[in-house]
Each structure stands twice: as structure tokens, then as C-alpha cells.
Design an enzyme around this catalytic site. Structure first.
Site, PDB file in Angstrom:
ATOM      1  N   ARG A 105     -25.409  31.005   1.648  1.00  0.00           N
ATOM      2  CA  ARG A 105     -25.066  32.178   2.253  1.00  0.00           C
ATOM      3  C   ARG A 105     -25.207  32.071   3.847  1.00  0.00           C
ATOM      4  O   ARG A 105     -26.526  32.303   4.029  1.00  0.00           O
ATOM      5  CB  ARG A 105     -25.590  33.373   1.599  1.00  0.00           C
ATOM      6  CG  ARG A 105     -25.192  34.668   2.190  1.00  0.00           C
ATOM      7  CD  ARG A 105     -26.133  35.843   1.635  1.00  0.00           C
ATOM      8  NE  ARG A 105     -25.644  36.958   2.528  1.00  0.00           N
ATOM      9  CZ  ARG A 105     -26.577  37.914   2.863  1.00  0.00           C
ATOM     10  NH1 ARG A 105     -27.699  37.718   3.034  1.00  0.00           N
ATOM     11  NH2 ARG A 105     -25.790  39.238   3.443  1.00  0.00           N
ATOM     12  N   HIS A 149     -22.940  40.740   9.884  1.00  0.00           N
ATOM     13  CA  HIS A 149     -24.321  40.966   9.504  1.00  0.00           C
ATOM     14  C   HIS A 149     -25.166  41.391  10.777  1.00  0.00           C
ATOM     15  O   HIS A 149     -25.450  40.852  11.586  1.00  0.00           O
ATOM     16  CB  HIS A 149     -24.872  39.339   9.073  1.00  0.00           C
ATOM     17  CG  HIS A 149     -26.259  39.294   8.653  1.00  0.00           C
ATOM     18  ND1 HIS A 149     -26.334  38.927   7.375  1.00  0.00           N
ATOM     19  CD2 HIS A 149     -27.572  39.923   9.110  1.00  0.00           C
ATOM     20  CE1 HIS A 149     -27.608  39.221   7.224  1.00  0.00           C
ATOM     21  NE2 HIS A 149     -28.430  39.756   7.891  1.00  0.00           N
ATOM     22  N   GLU A 195     -25.917  44.780   4.126  1.00  0.00           N
ATOM     23  CA  GLU A 195     -26.984  45.914   4.347  1.00  0.00           C
ATOM     24  C   GLU A 195     -26.163  47.034   4.765  1.00  0.00           C
ATOM     25  O   GLU A 195     -26.727  47.424   5.943  1.00  0.00           O
ATOM     26  CB  GLU A 195     -28.154  45.589   4.855  1.00  0.00           C
ATOM     27  CG  GLU A 195     -28.997  44.606   3.721  1.00  0.00           C
ATOM     28  CD  GLU A 195     -30.497  44.415   4.248  1.00  0.00           C
ATOM     29  OE1 GLU A 195     -30.769  45.130   5.503  1.00  0.00           O
ATOM     30  OE2 GLU A 195     -31.102  43.916   3.526  1.00  0.00           O
ATOM     31  N   ASN A 337     -29.599  43.002  -1.810  1.00  0.00           N
ATOM     32  CA  ASN A 337     -30.985  42.409  -1.139  1.00  0.00           C
ATOM     33  C   ASN A 337     -31.903  43.212  -1.870  1.00  0.00           C
ATOM     34  O   ASN A 337     -32.010  44.425  -1.890  1.00  0.00           O
ATOM     35  CB  ASN A 337     -30.871  42.384   0.304  1.00  0.00           C
ATOM     36  CG  ASN A 337     -29.936  41.771   1.013  1.00  0.00           C
ATOM     37  OD1 ASN A 337     -28.924  40.965   0.373  1.00  0.00           O
ATOM     38  ND2 ASN A 337     -29.649  41.943   2.140  1.00  0.00           N
ATOM     39  N   TYR A 339     -36.323  43.257  -1.906  1.00  0.00           N
ATOM     40  CA  TYR A 339     -37.595  42.928  -1.322  1.00  0.00           C
ATOM     41  C   TYR A 339     -38.830  43.512  -2.380  1.00  0.00           C
ATOM     42  O   TYR A 339     -39.641  42.870  -2.577  1.00  0.00           O
ATOM     43  CB  TYR A 339     -37.694  43.049   0.077  1.00  0.00           C
ATOM     44  CG  TYR A 339     -37.107  42.005   0.752  1.00  0.00           C
ATOM     45  CD1 TYR A 339     -37.378  40.762   0.912  1.00  0.00           C
ATOM     46  CD2 TYR A 339     -35.742  42.315   1.397  1.00  0.00           C
ATOM     47  CE1 TYR A 339     -36.636  39.867   1.766  1.00  0.00           C
ATOM     48  CE2 TYR A 339     -34.943  41.335   1.591  1.00  0.00           C
ATOM     49  CZ  TYR A 339     -35.297  40.285   2.219  1.00  0.00           C
ATOM     50  OH  TYR A 339     -34.272  39.282   2.702  1.00  0.00           O
ATOM     51  N   GLU A 412     -30.275  38.313  -1.103  1.00  0.00           N
ATOM     52  CA  GLU A 412     -31.631  38.165  -0.316  1.00  0.00           C
ATOM     53  C   GLU A 412     -32.734  38.515  -1.307  1.00  0.00           C
ATOM     54  O   GLU A 412     -32.638  39.601  -2.073  1.00  0.00           O
ATOM     55  CB  GLU A 412     -31.766  38.858   0.758  1.00  0.00           C
ATOM     56  CG  GLU A 412     -30.577  38.602   1.794  1.00  0.00           C
ATOM     57  CD  GLU A 412     -30.834  39.152   3.088  1.00  0.00           C
ATOM     58  OE1 GLU A 412     -31.834  39.896   3.343  1.00  0.00           O
ATOM     59  OE2 GLU A 412     -29.951  39.247   4.061  1.00  0.00           O
TER      60      GLU A 412
END
Ligand code: FCB
Length: 524
Positions: A105, A149, A195, A337, A339, A412
Site C-alpha cells: 500500500r 494521504h 484517514e 487504520n 492502533y 494500517e
């Protein structure tokens, strides 16, 4: 003090209950336990990895401007050279192939492809992305491309204010059109925005990411321009319309021939109420509506979540009937994404302030469960990093239950550690292992997840730390003029998994000969 302690214990209890409820724990597994076609890859983005910022006709983006002006976050670093993937892409693709990645990606730098933001295409930029894509494909690696991005051409920011102007919709659509026309014969997975939610919140309310717009007293730093009450909503609205226009264009003009897919990427925190009080539980629902629903509901239902309309009032733009029709259904997949999970606490008082920013409209406070660990530049022992892989499961379940279980790529997921600390990144291995394990449970439980990418392939120029921390599978030696790459143990570990090695979810069990990547033995 006592109350504080009690509160904390309660939080822990709630978190462990949630954890116990949703993690079932797979047995030992391999990648072949995932459904056929499930993709495993790694990710980067243009400004963070390419370098060659001023070469071959590229002009600055808002990322360049931010990185060159904001030394608080970046520690004085910038992406002028980054990992120099612009010149080293062949070497990098070779490493990806040796590692066994199914997919890579990356993102296209708009100002490298179209230096003025609109109009003429830069042939050198075109050549670069053609070369990269061809190199990937000739090594059997599927390109997954993000179109934006965080890096709008500075020219468009200067000309009309970028994402806060409606003019951006046409320019974005034309840029996307060029991407589809030039690369769509080989690229099948397109994501319009990375995002979208963080870009608008951090760029237009809190002001710590490009284009650094905010208004006092809401920004993290001094706000010299912007309007935190209005602009996050405005920018998001134009982003949604831009996404929809590009997606509709693709559906109409390219999809039947190129046979690809369009998606939108969002950061997902998995929100957990910090107590079991009804107010905190409702605040958690509101947090989901404000973070994910903000973009997902227009695409799924054609309108913003009710609670956003209520709390933001006329500051939230509305869709005309025609726009709503255009936006609704303008996706083939969502990308998230993930985390860390976050605690949510109701904060009704924030609705009493005037004016309010986007954050105050949420009427809640939140705190990442990794925050304490990740705010340090020193590596922590793995036992001190609170891992919340069950949050990934929570997010996927949420998409399943609330948004019709669309196809999802995890774009991500990775562990931040001090850069250059050591190539022996055991905490990262543990992080990846636990998340992939939980992902398997979730897929078995009916989630429509289609692929998983770890952030990041290399230690790139990081958004929150410059070069002080990294998430990479490969370490890049910035003191070496050749910017040599060195595999960390996580690269070996991931490679073994990609090649069919088995994972025991409760411990790091890839034993045996940890030799160099290219000759790593695969455990069967
Ligand atoms: C995300 C960004 C990505 C990267 C990670 C750590 O917010 O999409 O570019 O920097 O965080």
C-alpha cells in the site's frame, strides 16, 4: 486521590470485561487459515517514504510546508529525503518480494504527478509511478493505491484554501481521473483518502497536522488562521463530495473495463466507556458517530449521523437530495487504520461553551490506551505496552453490525517504537501476532475483512515524531549516505508468517534459525 484510584480500578475492570467478552483466542494458525484471497501486505505513504521532494518537477504539498515549519512535532526533521524510495524503489520491491508480501500500500503524490494541482501532468512523475507499479507487478505484488494521504498540492491550498473550498471537488476528480486513466489497467484497489477523519480533525480543529488551521482557544499550538468551529465540518463535507465524485467517475467510466474497487480510509479508535454509567456508554456511541459515522453514514445511508446534526447544528453542512444520492453507495470497500483502543468519558459541559469546536461538539473526552506508552521516545519493555488487539475486533464487529458488514481492508496496524533502538523489536512482533490472531477470530466470526497491511514497511518520516520513532519492519540508516535498509526481527517474523509459518497466539513461538531474510527457513 482515593476516588481517582477507584476510578482507575473500575476502568481496568471494564476494559478486562470487554476484552474477555470479545477475544476468543484462536489456536495455533497459519495464513492459510484465512479465507482464500485474503491479502497480507505492508504500507507507506508518498511524502513519508519517497524523498526527492524537490526533484523532477515535484512541487511542495501541504505536508512539505508543515514539515518545514513545525519543529515541535517533527523534531526539526522533514521528508525531503525520507527513505529515498523515489530512487530506491527497485531495491525496496526486491525486499518486499523476498519477504513474501502479497501487496504494497502506497500513495501517489498529487504534486509530483500534477505539479500545479490541475492541468499538465509531469512526465517524470508519471514515469515514476508507472515504474513502481510495473516493478511491483512483475514481482507478483499487488499495488493498493491511496490517492490523497494528507498531501494536497500547496498550490491549491494557496489558490483557494484547499479542502475548505468547494472548488477542490472538481480538481480532485480530475486528478483521480488521471490516476485511473494512467494506472488503472494495473491498479485494482483505489482508496481516495487516508484517514479522512484525522485529516479534518487534526488539520482544521486542533491544527497540529497540515494544513495547520485552527482558531483560538481550540488549537494545540498558536492558531494564526482557521476556524475550529466550522472548518473541520466544511473540509470533511468537501472530502466526502470529492470521494463520491471520484468513485462515481470510476464506476461510470472505468470499472467495467478495469475491474477495480474504490474505498475510503478512516482511523478507527475502538471506544470503550471508562465506566458502566449510562452516560459514558451513550458517549461511546456518540464517539463512534463522530469519528466513523461522520464519513461512513453518508456513504452508507446518504446523510450525517443525527447526533452530529443535533450538536453541530447549522455548522454541519447538509447534503442536497442529489448530493446525498451521489454519496450514498459510492464505495466498494472501507479501509480502517487501527492502533489502539480508547476510553471514553461523557463530558456534557462541553456543550455549554460558545463557540464550540468539533471536539466540544462530541461532548466527551477520550484517551488512547496506548497513550502513556506511546508518548515516550524511549522503548518500553513489551510487558508495559498495553496491547488492545480486541479493539480491532470491536471495530470490525461495529462495521458488521451497524454498517452492513462491507468489505474491509485493515490498511494500517503496527507498533511505534524508538527508532534505531535495536533490530530486535520483540514488542512489535508481539503486537502484530496478537492483532493478526484476533483478526482471524473476527473473520471466523463473519467479518468481511479482506486484507491486512502493517504500518510500516520501512521506518519512514513519521507524522507525530519525524525520525524519533518508527513502526517499520525495516530500519533505514539515515547516517549512511546509501540509506541502507536492515530487516528487524519483525521483518523475519512477518516473512515466515507470509510464507506459511505457524503462529501461536499466546506467545512468540517462531523459534529456530533467525537467519537473513532471503534465506529464512519457513516453519511448516
Ligand atoms: C497514521 C497515518 C500514517 C502513519 C501512522 C503512524 O495516522 O496514516 O501516515 O504516520 O499514523
Amino acid at each position: 486521590m482515593m476516588m481517582k484510584k477507584l476510578g482507575f480500578l473500575l476502568q481496568l475492570l471494564v476494559a478486562s470485561l470487554v476484552k474477555a467478552e470479545i477475544v476468543s483466542g484462536a489456536d495455533e494458525f497459519t495464513r492459510y487459515d484465512f479465507p482464500p484471497g485474503f491479502v497480507f501486505g505492508a504500507a507507506t505513504s508518498a511524502y513519508q517514504v519517497e524523498g526527492a521532494a524537490n526533484e523532477d518537477g515535484r512541487t511542495p504539498s501541504i505536508m512539505d510546508t508543515w514539515a518545514h515549519s513545525d519543529s515541535v512535532i517533527t523534531g526539526g526533521a522533514n521528508g525531503d529525503i525520507a527513505c529515498d524510495q523515489y530512487h530506491k524503489y527497485k531495491e525496496d520491491v526486491q525486499l518486499m518480494a523476498e519477504m513474501g508480501l502479497d501487496a504494497y500500500r502506497f500513495s501517489i503524490s498529487w504534486s509530483r504527478l500534477i505539479p500545479n494541482g490541475r492541468g499538465s501532468v509531469n512526465l517524470k512523475g508519471l514515469q515514476y509511478y508507472n515504474d513502481l507499479i510495473n516493478e511491483l507487478i512483475s514481482h507478483g505484488i499487488e499495488p493498493h493505491v491511496t490517492i490523497h494521504h494528507f498531501d494536497l498540492p500547496q498550490a491549491l491550498e494557496d489558490e483557494y484554501g484547499g479542502w475548505i473550498s468547494r472548488k477542490i471537488v472538481k480538481d480532485f476528480m480530475e486528478y483521480a481521473d488521471i490516476c485511473f486513466r494512467m494506472f488503472g489497467d494495473r491498479v485494482k484497489y483505489w482508496t481516495t483518502f487516508n484517514e479522512a477523519n484525522i485529516f479534518t480533525m487534526a488539520g482544521y480543529d486542533l491544527g497540529f497536522l497540515p494544513p495547520n488551521r485552527c482558531s483560538s482557544p481550540f488549537g494545540y499550538f498558536n492558531c494564526t488562521r482557521g476556524d475550529s468551529s466550522l472548518e473541520p465540518y466544511l473540509a470533511a463535507h468537501n472530502i466526502i463530495l470529492s470521494h463520491a465524485s471520484a468513485a462515481r467517475l470510476y464506476q461510470k467510466k472505468y470499472q467495467s473495463i478495469q475491474k477495480g474497487y474504490m474505498g475510503l480510509n478512516l482511523l478507527s479508535f475502538y471506544f470503550v466507556p471508562c465506566t458502566n454509567r449510562t452516560e459514558d456508554v451513550i458517549a461511546t456511541q456518540r464517539a463512534n458517530d463522530f469519528f466513523l459515522g461522520w464519513f461512513v453514514e453518508p456513504l452508507v445511508r446518504g446523510d450525517y449521523p443525527e447526533v452530529m446534526k443535533k450538536n453541530a447544528g447549522s455548522r454541519l453542512p447538509s447534503f442536497t437530495a442529489l448530493e446525498s444520492q451521489r454519496v450514498k453507495g459510492s464505495y466498494d470497500f472501507f479501509a480502517v487504520n487501527f492502533y489502539s483502543a480508547s476510553y471514553v468519558k461523557d463530558n456534557p459541559e462541553s456543550l455549554n461553551i460558545e463557540p464550540r469546536d468539533y471536539k466540544a461538539d462530541m461532548a466527551m473526552d477520550w484517551k488512547s490506551m496506548q497513550e502513556n506508552a506511546s508518548s515516550k521516545y524511549t522503548p518500553l519493555p513489551s510487558s508495559e505496552i498495553p496491547l488492545t488487539p480486541w479493539g480491532l475486533q470491536g471495530v470490525l464487529e461495529l462495521f458488521k453490525q451497524n454498517y452492513g458488514n462491507p468489505p474491509i481492508f485493515i490498511h494500517e496496524n503496527g507498533q511505534r517504537m524508538q527508532r534505531n533502538a535495536s533490530l530486535e523489536d520483540w514488542p512489535r512482533i508481539q503486537y502484530l501476532q496478537e492483532h493478526i490472531s484476533v483478526l482471524l477470530d473476527t473473520v471466523r466470526n463473519g467479518s468481511n475483512a479482506k486484507g491486512y497491511f502493517t504500518w510500516s514497511f520501512l521506518d519512514v518520516f513519521e507524522l507525530l515524531d519525524g525520525f524519533r520513532t518508527g513502526y517499520g519492519l525495516y530500519y533505514v540508516d539515515l547516517d549512511d549516505p546509501e540509506l541502507r535498509r536492515y530487516p528487524k526481527l519483525s521483518a523475519e517474523w512477518y516473512s515466515r508468517f507470509l510464507k506459511g509459518g505457524s503462529i501461536a497466539p499466546d506467545g512468540i513461538e517462531l523459534e529456530g534459525n533467525w537467519s537473513s531474510l532471503s534465506s529464512a527457513k519457513v516453519m511448516k
